[in-house]
Design a protein around this motif. Structure first.
Motif, short mmCIF file in Angstrom:
data_model
loop_
_atom_site.label_atom_id
_atom_site.label_comp_id
_atom_site.label_asym_id
_atom_site.label_seq_id
_atom_site.Cartn_x
_atom_site.Cartn_y
_atom_site.Cartn_z
N ALA A 156 0.50 -0.95 0.14
CA ALA A 156 -0.28 -0.14 -0.27
C ALA A 156 0.52 1.43 -0.25
O ALA A 156 0.69 2.26 -0.41
N ARG A 157 2.00 0.96 0.79
CA ARG A 157 2.89 2.64 0.62
C ARG A 157 3.52 2.59 -0.48
O ARG A 157 3.70 4.00 -0.94
N ASP A 158 3.98 1.86 -1.09
CA ASP A 158 4.38 1.96 -2.81
C ASP A 158 2.93 2.11 -3.45
O ASP A 158 3.43 3.13 -4.53
N LEU A 159 1.99 2.28 -3.36
CA LEU A 159 1.31 2.51 -4.38
C LEU A 159 0.76 4.02 -3.81
O LEU A 159 0.69 4.65 -5.11
N ALA A 160 0.93 4.04 -3.03
CA ALA A 160 0.77 5.44 -2.61
C ALA A 160 1.50 6.60 -2.88
O ALA A 160 1.87 7.43 -3.43
N SER A 161 2.76 5.84 -2.75
CA SER A 161 4.10 7.03 -3.35
C SER A 161 4.01 7.11 -4.66
O SER A 161 3.93 8.21 -4.96
N VAL A 162 3.54 6.17 -6.13
CA VAL A 162 3.77 6.22 -6.68
C VAL A 162 3.12 7.13 -7.03
O VAL A 162 2.91 7.75 -8.36
N ILE A 163 1.25 6.84 -6.67
CA ILE A 163 0.31 7.87 -6.84
C ILE A 163 0.69 9.15 -6.39
O ILE A 163 0.92 10.53 -7.30
N ALA A 164 1.04 9.40 -5.82
CA ALA A 164 1.75 10.76 -4.97
C ALA A 164 3.17 11.59 -5.93
O ALA A 164 3.14 12.81 -5.95
N GLU A 165 3.55 11.13 -6.82
CA GLU A 165 4.93 11.63 -7.19
C GLU A 165 4.25 11.34 -8.92
O GLU A 165 5.41 12.22 -9.69
N ASN A 166 2.91 11.02 -9.48
CA ASN A 166 2.75 11.47 -10.78
C ASN A 166 1.16 12.01 -10.33
O ASN A 166 0.48 12.51 -10.16
N THR A 167 1.81 13.50 -10.98
CA THR A 167 1.77 15.04 -11.32
C THR A 167 -0.34 14.40 -12.14
O THR A 167 -0.58 15.55 -11.39
N ASP A 168 0.33 13.38 -12.79
CA ASP A 168 -1.46 13.20 -13.88
C ASP A 168 -2.40 12.67 -12.10
O ASP A 168 -3.68 13.24 -12.75
N ALA A 169 -1.83 11.57 -11.98
CA ALA A 169 -2.53 10.85 -10.83
C ALA A 169 -3.60 11.66 -10.20
O ALA A 169 -4.06 12.43 -9.60
N MET A 170 -2.29 12.95 -9.44
CA MET A 170 -2.54 13.78 -8.47
C MET A 170 -3.65 14.95 -8.98
O MET A 170 -4.95 15.69 -8.10
N ALA A 171 -3.66 15.30 -10.16
CA ALA A 171 -4.64 16.33 -10.53
C ALA A 171 -5.99 15.46 -10.76
O ALA A 171 -6.77 15.70 -11.10
N ARG A 172 -5.88 14.28 -10.88
CA ARG A 172 -7.56 13.85 -11.54
C ARG A 172 -7.89 13.43 -9.76
O ARG A 172 -8.82 12.95 -10.31
N LEU A 173 -6.80 13.16 -9.30
CA LEU A 173 -7.73 12.71 -8.13
C LEU A 173 -7.97 13.70 -6.94
O LEU A 173 -8.52 14.03 -5.51
N ARG A 174 -8.09 14.88 -7.39
CA ARG A 174 -8.27 16.04 -6.36
C ARG A 174 -9.88 16.44 -6.34
O ARG A 174 -10.29 15.86 -7.40
N ASN A 175 -9.90 16.77 -5.28
CA ASN A 175 -11.05 16.85 -4.66
C ASN A 175 -11.95 15.23 -4.79
O ASN A 175 -13.03 15.71 -4.62
#
Length: 106
Positions: free
Chosen positions: A67-86
């Motif tokens: 889970a930590r690795d998945l969370a880190s991959v998401i946090a490091e990906n700007t597209d993922a962070m934009a898509r998960l905003r709000n």
């Protein structure tokens, strides 16, 4: 932090995870291969529960490198962070390597 053994698995599947989180209003799932996890890890149980709010983990995942690795991959990906905003997303993987994605955005 640890060795991030599961990064390659999650980087490869991140697009699928994000697509499913956006295109299904309640829940969806992906069947993952146990062999991919066994090749890099040696755990008895790879299952986990991860809750993301605005792309950030909000539950205690300290006991799960997967889970930590998945969370880190998401946090490091700007597209993922934009898509998960709000958005509030719950991702869990069961003992059968089914990755379930639930949109829990209020």
């Amino acid at each position: 932090m640890g060795e991030q053994l599961y990064f390659p698995i999650w980087k490869k599947r991140l697009g699928d995870i994000l697509d499913l989180s956006e295109h299904y209003s309640s829940a969806s799932s992906i069947q993952l291969s146990q062999s991919h996890f066994d090749e890099v890890g040696n755990r008895r149980d790879y299952s986990f529960n991860l809750i993301l709010v605005n792309g950030q983990a909000v539950n205690d995942i300290s006991g799960s490198a997967v889970a930590r690795d998945l969370a880190s991959v998401i946090a490091e990906n700007t597209d993922a962070m934009a898509r998960l905003r709000n958005r509030t997303i719950r991702i869990n993987m069961n003992q059968h390597f089914t990755l379930n994605i639930f949109d829990q955005t209020p």
